[in-house]
Write an enzyme that holds these catalytic residues in place. Sequence first.
Site, mmCIF file in Angstrom:
data_model
loop_
_atom_site.group_PDB
_atom_site.id
_atom_site.type_symbol
_atom_site.label_atom_id
_atom_site.label_comp_id
_atom_site.label_asym_id
_atom_site.label_seq_id
_atom_site.Cartn_x
_atom_site.Cartn_y
_atom_site.Cartn_z
ATOM 1 N N THR A 85 0.828 -1.203 0.000
ATOM 2 C CA THR A 85 0.000 0.000 0.000
ATOM 3 C C THR A 85 0.866 1.258 0.000
ATOM 4 O OG1 THR A 85 -1.759 -1.143 1.179
ATOM 5 C CG2 THR A 85 -1.814 1.243 1.221
ATOM 6 N N ASP A 129 -6.552 -3.701 -3.295
ATOM 7 C CA ASP A 129 -5.857 -4.653 -2.437
ATOM 8 C C ASP A 129 -6.550 -6.008 -2.491
ATOM 9 O OD1 ASP A 129 -3.897 -5.446 -0.677
ATOM 10 O OD2 ASP A 129 -5.039 -4.867 1.098
ATOM 11 N N THR A 178 -1.633 -11.138 -1.784
ATOM 12 C CA THR A 178 -0.776 -12.011 -0.982
ATOM 13 C C THR A 178 -0.682 -13.392 -1.600
ATOM 14 O OG1 THR A 178 -2.695 -12.593 0.379
ATOM 15 C CG2 THR A 178 -1.289 -10.794 1.159
#
Length: 364
Positions: A85, A129, A178
């Site tokens: 981020t 995200d 991730t």
Amino acid sequence: MNWDDPTDATADEGLAGPAAERLVGSVADGEDQAVEAALRPKDLGEFIGQEKVREQLDLVLRAARARGATADHVLLSGAPGLGKTTLSMIIAAEMGAPIRITSGPAIQHAGDLAAILSSLQEGEVLFLDEIHRMSRPAEEMLYMAMEDFRVDVIVGKGPGATAIPLELPPFTLVGATTRAGLLPPPLRDRFGFTAHMEFYEPAELERVIHRSANLLDVEIDTHGAAEIAGRSRGTPRIANRLLRRVRDYAQVKADGGITREIAEAALKVYEVDARGLDRLDRAVLTALLKLFGGGPVGLSTLAVAVGEERETVEEVAEPFLVREGLLARTPRGRVATPAAWTHLDLTPPRSATAGNGQQDLFGA
């Protein structure tokens, strides 16, 4: 110094509760989010670590500015807390553009994504995200938006439905994940620049800690920073959190300054050992070693022995233990490595020494 946005709290996918409660967890809680906002680096020059990613990204952004064009779409992958981020905000700052932040789980319908895309300004950076958790209809809409800067909005239902093309201003999508392996190839291929964020070396984390301490007005010496860095699991977010807890201890129990002795004493109170293992990690290893002779043992059995949910052991504790070489996942179950016996100062039984060799570790 680099810490991720509140949206990283979704990274453990349903395990934010157990992960967020841990001092060495990589999920950001409310306190982390507030502190991180004040400590984020503002440009690539301030960003510590990830040297290759920084160098490559700098070239991408400089070239885009020279052309007077928006930057290519960027995909950042890596564990929570490594700076995804932060880099997205730096991209927006370097391009002189506003940034909009959202997450994959928040976009469950194509209409949700269409509403966001249609309101973007020219050159704006959209940070998405956990992009791998976006719904399939929204994902398919994103293909066209990234490539052609347009979306087709469906009006009506059934045979009478009509697709209305909607032109979008040029924008830069920064996706973070991730679990890069869960992204479909058509989506990965539409990113012009892809980078993988690596875990930090202790020396890099020391620089992170010194910068954090300076911004927080905390006095810390080299040895104190090294002690905290060595227990931070290669993650700036954890280093930042440990620094704050050691600062609290130093203010209450000492004169406010942080030395190696103060850091050791503080982290002993918070049950974070020299390798960064906490209570849960040591409970898993202790059960594996003392109750099951080092394994192999099934995950469900190990979880019952520890008194935790199976998912908590598998997703919260095991990744770091495997990465540290203290535990191995084999087809026959979980197996402790010689390093685990050494770390807990236990002597392995002769049967464990014979049974936990190279063949067992690799399932041969």
